[in-house]
Design a protein around this motif. Structure first.
Motif, PDB file in Angstrom:
ATOM      1  N   TYR A   1       0.833  -1.202   0.000  1.00 12.14           N
ATOM      2  CA  TYR A   1       0.000   0.000   0.000  1.00 12.14           C
ATOM      3  C   TYR A   1       0.873   1.261   0.000  1.00 12.14           C
ATOM      4  O   TYR A   1       0.620   2.203  -0.748  1.00 12.14           O
ATOM      5  CB  TYR A   1      -0.931   0.006   1.218  1.00 12.14           C
ATOM      6  CG  TYR A   1      -1.811   1.237   1.300  1.00 12.14           C
ATOM      7  CD1 TYR A   1      -3.015   1.295   0.579  1.00 12.14           C
ATOM      8  CD2 TYR A   1      -1.436   2.334   2.055  1.00 12.14           C
ATOM      9  CE1 TYR A   1      -3.813   2.429   0.636  1.00 12.14           C
ATOM     10  CE2 TYR A   1      -2.234   3.475   2.115  1.00 12.14           C
ATOM     11  CZ  TYR A   1      -3.413   3.519   1.402  1.00 12.14           C
ATOM     12  OH  TYR A   1      -4.189   4.639   1.456  1.00 12.14           O
ATOM     13  N   MET A   2       1.898   1.272   0.852  1.00 10.50           N
ATOM     14  CA  MET A   2       2.787   2.433   0.914  1.00 10.50           C
ATOM     15  C   MET A   2       3.479   2.666  -0.435  1.00 10.50           C
ATOM     16  O   MET A   2       3.629   3.796  -0.889  1.00 10.50           O
ATOM     17  CB  MET A   2       3.854   2.249   1.998  1.00 10.50           C
ATOM     18  CG  MET A   2       3.339   2.211   3.414  1.00 10.50           C
ATOM     19  SD  MET A   2       2.739   3.817   3.978  1.00 10.50           S
ATOM     20  CE  MET A   2       4.252   4.776   3.943  1.00 10.50           C
ATOM     21  N   LYS A   4       2.452   1.546  -3.512  1.00 15.90           N
ATOM     22  CA  LYS A   4       1.529   1.844  -4.599  1.00 15.90           C
ATOM     23  C   LYS A   4       0.878   3.219  -4.452  1.00 15.90           C
ATOM     24  O   LYS A   4       0.645   3.914  -5.430  1.00 15.90           O
ATOM     25  CB  LYS A   4       0.444   0.768  -4.667  1.00 15.90           C
ATOM     26  CG  LYS A   4       0.957  -0.580  -5.143  1.00 15.90           C
ATOM     27  CD  LYS A   4      -0.171  -1.599  -5.177  1.00 15.90           C
ATOM     28  CE  LYS A   4       0.334  -2.962  -5.657  1.00 15.90           C
ATOM     29  NZ  LYS A   4      -0.759  -3.965  -5.660  1.00 15.90           N
ATOM     30  N   THR A   5       0.556   3.594  -3.212  1.00 16.76           N
ATOM     31  CA  THR A   5      -0.184   4.835  -2.981  1.00 16.76           C
ATOM     32  C   THR A   5       0.733   6.055  -2.882  1.00 16.76           C
ATOM     33  O   THR A   5       0.424   7.117  -3.411  1.00 16.76           O
ATOM     34  CB  THR A   5      -1.024   4.720  -1.691  1.00 16.76           C
ATOM     35  OG1 THR A   5      -1.820   3.543  -1.766  1.00 16.76           O
ATOM     36  CG2 THR A   5      -1.930   5.933  -1.519  1.00 16.76           C
ATOM     37  N   TYR A   6       1.868   5.873  -2.181  1.00 14.62           N
ATOM     38  CA  TYR A   6       2.752   7.006  -1.928  1.00 14.62           C
ATOM     39  C   TYR A   6       4.104   6.886  -2.626  1.00 14.62           C
ATOM     40  O   TYR A   6       4.977   7.725  -2.411  1.00 14.62           O
ATOM     41  CB  TYR A   6       2.972   7.150  -0.415  1.00 14.62           C
ATOM     42  CG  TYR A   6       1.699   7.405   0.341  1.00 14.62           C
ATOM     43  CD1 TYR A   6       1.042   8.624   0.245  1.00 14.62           C
ATOM     44  CD2 TYR A   6       1.131   6.405   1.135  1.00 14.62           C
ATOM     45  CE1 TYR A   6      -0.145   8.850   0.920  1.00 14.62           C
ATOM     46  CE2 TYR A   6      -0.054   6.636   1.822  1.00 14.62           C
ATOM     47  CZ  TYR A   6      -0.688   7.851   1.716  1.00 14.62           C
ATOM     48  OH  TYR A   6      -1.858   8.080   2.388  1.00 14.62           O
ATOM     49  N   PHE A   7       4.255   5.841  -3.459  1.00 12.59           N
ATOM     50  CA  PHE A   7       5.505   5.627  -4.202  1.00 12.59           C
ATOM     51  C   PHE A   7       6.707   5.565  -3.265  1.00 12.59           C
ATOM     52  O   PHE A   7       7.799   6.039  -3.593  1.00 12.59           O
ATOM     53  CB  PHE A   7       5.699   6.730  -5.251  1.00 12.59           C
ATOM     54  CG  PHE A   7       4.553   6.849  -6.208  1.00 12.59           C
ATOM     55  CD1 PHE A   7       4.390   5.924  -7.235  1.00 12.59           C
ATOM     56  CD2 PHE A   7       3.615   7.855  -6.058  1.00 12.59           C
ATOM     57  CE1 PHE A   7       3.321   6.024  -8.101  1.00 12.59           C
ATOM     58  CE2 PHE A   7       2.535   7.957  -6.924  1.00 12.59           C
ATOM     59  CZ  PHE A   7       2.391   7.034  -7.952  1.00 12.59           C
ATOM     60  N   ALA A   8       6.496   4.987  -2.090  1.00 13.71           N
ATOM     61  CA  ALA A   8       7.571   4.856  -1.110  1.00 13.71           C
ATOM     62  C   ALA A   8       8.518   3.735  -1.527  1.00 13.71           C
ATOM     63  O   ALA A   8       8.102   2.733  -2.112  1.00 13.71           O
ATOM     64  CB  ALA A   8       7.001   4.562   0.274  1.00 13.71           C
ATOM     65  N   SER A   9       9.790   3.921  -1.200  1.00  9.76           N
ATOM     66  CA  SER A   9      10.764   2.862  -1.453  1.00  9.76           C
ATOM     67  C   SER A   9      10.534   1.727  -0.454  1.00  9.76           C
ATOM     68  O   SER A   9       9.832   1.884   0.551  1.00  9.76           O
ATOM     69  CB  SER A   9      12.187   3.408  -1.297  1.00  9.76           C
ATOM     70  OG  SER A   9      12.413   3.782   0.054  1.00  9.76           O
ATOM     71  N   ASP A  10      11.163   0.575  -0.735  1.00 13.64           N
ATOM     72  CA  ASP A  10      11.044  -0.562   0.187  1.00 13.64           C
ATOM     73  C   ASP A  10      11.511  -0.184   1.586  1.00 13.64           C
ATOM     74  O   ASP A  10      10.866  -0.511   2.594  1.00 13.64           O
ATOM     75  CB  ASP A  10      11.879  -1.742  -0.322  1.00 13.64           C
ATOM     76  CG  ASP A  10      11.233  -2.432  -1.520  1.00 13.64           C
ATOM     77  OD1 ASP A  10      10.016  -2.292  -1.679  1.00 13.64           O
ATOM     78  OD2 ASP A  10      11.959  -3.100  -2.277  1.00 13.64           O
ATOM     79  N   CYS A  16       8.189   2.853   8.006  1.00 11.03           N
ATOM     80  CA  CYS A  16       6.853   3.329   8.410  1.00 11.03           C
ATOM     81  C   CYS A  16       6.056   2.225   9.100  1.00 11.03           C
ATOM     82  O   CYS A  16       5.397   2.461  10.122  1.00 11.03           O
ATOM     83  CB  CYS A  16       6.086   3.835   7.186  1.00 11.03           C
ATOM     84  SG  CYS A  16       6.692   5.390   6.514  1.00 11.03           S
ATOM     85  N   VAL A  17       6.115   1.022   8.543  1.00  7.83           N
ATOM     86  CA  VAL A  17       5.362  -0.096   9.127  1.00  7.83           C
ATOM     87  C   VAL A  17       5.919  -0.448  10.502  1.00  7.83           C
ATOM     88  O   VAL A  17       5.170  -0.694  11.458  1.00  7.83           O
ATOM     89  CB  VAL A  17       5.386  -1.313   8.177  1.00  7.83           C
ATOM     90  CG1 VAL A  17       4.823  -2.539   8.872  1.00  7.83           C
ATOM     91  CG2 VAL A  17       4.603  -1.006   6.910  1.00  7.83           C
ATOM     92  N   GLU A  18       7.247  -0.462  10.629  1.00  9.31           N
ATOM     93  CA  GLU A  18       7.863  -0.765  11.920  1.00  9.31           C
ATOM     94  C   GLU A  18       7.451   0.262  12.968  1.00  9.31           C
ATOM     95  O   GLU A  18       7.075  -0.089  14.095  1.00  9.31           O
ATOM     96  CB  GLU A  18       9.386  -0.783  11.784  1.00  9.31           C
ATOM     97  CG  GLU A  18      10.102  -1.084  13.103  1.00  9.31           C
ATOM     98  CD  GLU A  18      11.618  -1.055  12.995  1.00  9.31           C
ATOM     99  OE1 GLU A  18      12.283  -1.338  14.019  1.00  9.31           O
ATOM    100  OE2 GLU A  18      12.147  -0.737  11.896  1.00  9.31           O
ATOM    101  N   ILE A  19       7.514   1.547  12.599  1.00 10.34           N
ATOM    102  CA  ILE A  19       7.157   2.606  13.545  1.00 10.34           C
ATOM    103  C   ILE A  19       5.671   2.572  13.856  1.00 10.34           C
ATOM    104  O   ILE A  19       5.257   2.762  15.011  1.00 10.34           O
ATOM    105  CB  ILE A  19       7.584   3.983  12.990  1.00 10.34           C
ATOM    106  CG1 ILE A  19       9.110   4.097  13.041  1.00 10.34           C
ATOM    107  CG2 ILE A  19       6.931   5.121  13.765  1.00 10.34           C
ATOM    108  CD1 ILE A  19       9.667   5.349  12.402  1.00 10.34           C
TER     109      ILE A  19
END
Length: 362
Positions: A1-2, A4-10, A16-19
């Protein structure tokens, strides 16, 4: 989701998920019902020993205001009394920031904490933080005052451990001062000490940041906030741009990753992050902490999970409206003289907000 939606790198998505998971754990520690009807208290002390080159916070050199500190505290106390009567004496967390609260003379600092702990149940809060950010503002006497009134968390913030950079950015203290005040606080029994660092300071390269991280690692703080330089509109780096045009500002992903590796080597885990406008390299600020040492106020403030009531010049009150996924804000004037003269108006602004969206006063 991160991705696809926000074009975040791996790597960004994983961070973000860890935090996010860690924030959920921290929020589960809150008293039942306090996210909707409880609040946290922020107290602003808008004075510093000097104004740093990059600073855009509400902060005025303490030397110019020595004669009016008591006037400021008198006005602040009026606000605090109103908040206690309107919202209750039991904030979930208490955070005294600025500025640099420990730039106050020791007697004024004690007067502040005596009023604060007498007006609110600070001992019953999850945490009670006072920023002792500038090492040149810290004395043994002031640290003993913080201990006396039950402060549980402090910050000793070097920003960098390179002397040339400290001199360049206007921080009138030495690297040795940072080490001395940190160890002084440890010796007095403070077991939750944060340090703030800035990556991307003028003229600093990767090797400078590495030296800073090595020096911090030796001290062993309980939490560490790694900021990427953000040049705000009011900072001298912006308002006096021509004077500083030759200063090199370099923040790279490699430097950010190095700081993160050092934090984890120190046993510190990322627990919150946020972005700012005009950040060098378009990076983020990340807070790291040992298990059990994370600052719940930081999470509540940045994630807007609870009402924050701000008292003092330059503060913001954010009322989280339960069940509506929105926040209502009121600002307090930044200018100290205006705040002293208009404190009743500032109280009126809060009264209008809190009467429209009341909290459950206890």
């Amino acid at each position: 989701y991160m991705k696809k939606t926000y074009f975040a790198s791996d790597s960004k998505a994983r961070l973000c998920v860890e935090i996010g998971g860690r924030e959920r754990e921290l929020l589960s520690l809150l008293p039942e019902g306090s996210r909707g009807n409880g609040y946290s208290l922020y107290v602003g002390i808008p004075f510093c020993p000097t104004t740093c080159l990059y600073c855009s916070f509400t902060s005025y050199p303490i030397e110019k205001w020595q004669g009016r500190v008591d006037e400021y505290l008198d006005a602040l106390f009026r606000e605090l009394e109103y908040v206690a009567g309107q919202a209750g004496r039991h904030p979930v967390s208490v955070y005294v920031g600025g500025g640099t609260p420990t730039s106050l003379p020791a007697k004024a600092l004690e007067r502040l904490l005596e009023k604060l702990t007498g007006t609110f149940d600070c001992a019953g809060a999850i945490e009670f933080t006072v920023e002792a950010g500038r090492p040149d503002s810290i004395t043994r006497e002031k640290l003993e005052v913080l201990k006396k009134y039950g402060v549980t968390r402090i910050s000793v913030n070097p920003q960098t451990m390179n002397q040339k950079t400290l001199d360049l950015i206007g921080r009138r203290h030495t690297v040795e001062d940072v080490e001395d005040r940190f160890l002084m606080a440890r010796g007095l029994g403070f077991d939750n000490i944060n340090m703030d660092l800035i990556v991307g300071l003028p003229q600093e390269e990767a090797e400078d940041v590495r030296r800073t991280m090595e020096a911090v690692k030796v001290l062993g703080p309980d939490s560490l906030t790694v900021h990427s330089l953000a040049i705000k509109r009011a900072a001298r780096l912006n308002t006096m741009r021509e004077a500083y045009k030759d200063y090199k500002i370099s923040g790279t992903q490699e430097i950010i990753d190095m700081a993160a590796r050092y934090a984890r080597e120190m046993g510190l885990e990322p627990y919150y992050l946020y972005r700012q406008k005009n950040m060098a390299g378009n990076f983020e600020n990340v807070g790291y902490a040992r298990p059990g040492k994370a600052c719940i106020y930081n999470v509540l403030m940045m994630e807007e999970q609870q009402t924050i009531i701000g008292c003092g010049a330059g503060t913001t009150t954010k009322r989280v409206i339960p069940g509506e996924n929105r926040v209502e804000r009121v600002e307090t004037v930044k200018n100290v003289e205006q705040y002293i003269e208009r404190v009743d108006e500032m109280i009126g602004r809060k009264q209008e907000l809190l009467s429209s969206f009341p909290l459950s006063a206890v």
